[in-house]
Design a protein around this motif. Sequence first.
Motif, short mmCIF file in Angstrom:
data_model
loop_
_atom_site.label_atom_id
_atom_site.label_comp_id
_atom_site.label_asym_id
_atom_site.label_seq_id
_atom_site.Cartn_x
_atom_site.Cartn_y
_atom_site.Cartn_z
N ILE A 5 28.35 25.13 -17.61
CA ILE A 5 29.67 25.27 -17.03
C ILE A 5 30.64 24.42 -17.86
O ILE A 5 30.35 23.27 -18.17
CB ILE A 5 29.67 24.80 -15.56
N VAL A 7 32.93 22.11 -17.95
CA VAL A 7 33.46 21.15 -16.98
C VAL A 7 34.80 20.58 -17.43
O VAL A 7 35.71 20.39 -16.63
CB VAL A 7 32.44 20.00 -16.81
N ASN A 9 37.25 21.78 -19.05
CA ASN A 9 38.45 22.61 -18.95
C ASN A 9 38.80 22.98 -17.52
O ASN A 9 39.69 23.79 -17.29
CB ASN A 9 38.27 23.88 -19.77
N TYR A 10 38.11 22.40 -16.57
CA TYR A 10 38.40 22.71 -15.17
C TYR A 10 39.80 22.24 -14.82
O TYR A 10 40.24 21.20 -15.27
CB TYR A 10 37.36 22.01 -14.29
N ILE B 215 30.54 31.92 -10.26
CA ILE B 215 31.05 31.91 -11.63
C ILE B 215 30.16 32.68 -12.59
O ILE B 215 30.51 32.87 -13.74
CB ILE B 215 31.28 30.48 -12.17
N PRO B 222 35.89 30.41 -14.46
CA PRO B 222 35.23 29.22 -13.91
C PRO B 222 36.12 27.98 -13.94
O PRO B 222 35.84 27.01 -13.26
CB PRO B 222 34.01 29.04 -14.81
N SER B 223 37.17 28.00 -14.74
CA SER B 223 38.00 26.79 -14.82
C SER B 223 39.08 26.78 -13.75
O SER B 223 39.81 25.81 -13.61
CB SER B 223 38.63 26.66 -16.20
N ARG B 224 39.19 27.86 -12.98
CA ARG B 224 40.24 27.85 -11.96
C ARG B 224 39.73 28.17 -10.56
O ARG B 224 40.50 28.46 -9.65
CB ARG B 224 41.34 28.85 -12.35
N ILE B 236 29.60 19.62 -9.18
CA ILE B 236 29.68 20.53 -10.32
C ILE B 236 30.69 20.07 -11.37
O ILE B 236 30.42 20.16 -12.55
CB ILE B 236 30.02 21.96 -9.83
N TYR B 237 31.82 19.56 -10.93
CA TYR B 237 32.86 19.23 -11.90
C TYR B 237 33.13 17.73 -12.04
O TYR B 237 34.01 17.34 -12.79
CB TYR B 237 34.16 19.95 -11.54
N ALA B 241 37.52 15.30 -10.81
CA ALA B 241 38.00 16.54 -10.18
C ALA B 241 37.97 16.38 -8.67
O ALA B 241 38.88 16.85 -7.97
CB ALA B 241 37.13 17.71 -10.61
#
Lengths: 77, 358
Positions: A5, A7, A9-10, B215, B222-224, B236-237, B241
């Motif tokens: 994933i 991450v 660029n989230y 995703i 996946p970034s939004r 996950i992030y 975040a």
Amino acid sequence: MKEEIDVLNYFLNPKMEVMKKQEVEKLLKEYGIEKNQLPKVLESDPVVKALKAKKGDVIKIHRKDPTGEYFYYRVVV
Amino acid sequence: MKRRSKFQIPPGEAVGIVAAQSIGEPGTQMTMRTFHYAGVAEHVPTGLPRLIEIVDVRKEPKKPTITIRLKKEYAKKREIAEKVAYEIESIFVKDVAKIIEDVEKGIVVVRFDKIAGEQLGITKEMLLKSIKKGKRKIQEKGEDIIIAVDEDKGKKDEKGEKPKLFSKAKKVRKLFEKISNTLIKGIKGISKAVILEEEGEFIIRAKGSNIRDVIKNKYVDPSRIYTNNIKEIEAIYGIEAARNAIVKEVKDVLDMQGLTVNIRHIMLLADVMCSEGIILKVGRHGLAGRKRSVLARAAFEETIQHLTRAPVIGEEDPLIGTTENIIAGKTVPVGTGRVLLEFTPPKTKEKTERKKRK
């Protein structure tokens, strides 16, 4: 099948980078604090893994909040 | 410049207390009622219950909701949004078929419901396929699909002292449950997907939250993607975040009630909750329980436990914090009182020389 994933660029994650040793020293001197007084981030954190940071590294976070842009720091534990 | 510095916070200001009051006071005015808000699949707890949920860091919110945005190139196409919504929405066998259990014969009969199937876009073949995945013996009889309980296993059970009828009934029941909850299509936990239009983009909002699986869909960005499950975002992030998610969630709750709280207070709350690398609850098991000072912890909750435990493990209290100093009757290190603590005269050469002269 393990999909990576992206991450970093989230949309909730600000820009982050690992600081160099000299920069860290300068930072700690400026504030007159020890490394362990900084906010922490776990070594198992997805972002830390993506940045390939190690224990003891300091991560500089370019935060963009409604109140303005500033730097935040986190030490990897 | 003068105006600007007027608004700056002086060093030593008790920002934590100010933030706590600033969030707490409007909190008392919040309605206990939860609102439905237009266009959302499920009504999500708002107001005080939701706020408590956030600061308590529940593993899963009462009504997890996921907001899916498509990749930029697909974002403006309704067909694709509809397709994604159809793909992720989970449908179980019980949604499209009538299931009858027959204990005497030891069978479960699945009867496909054509009308429901058409509405949900499910064919009989899809239903059959998902039932077959479980590797069961299946008989088709017109509209019915007959599934028998495994007899072999039944014989093994007979060696025990269980009566035959009971074990058979139990097995039928088990099979019934298993079949009705078999997934035909979609992603586990996701249901009731609704397409909304926001700033010319089509977004999908659905009940349930399962970022990891959603995703995998090639149209989903996946970034939004966003969920109101802060723990999931953290996993996950990452913590940063999650911190931003807390700010957003708390702000949304307060905005919905028409309350204005300066965002700095919320940011401070989120920062403190995330300062240890994991999200800490606000309360004795989280933030307050992590205080270094024994007296400060004892002053909050579970006084006796803390005070009896301290001498046993040999705890020391350096009296740095606010609470301890109030108890000890010293100057509280807040505002101008902080100067005393901050100023430890550095040991310079002059000083040591002066001491020698004396």
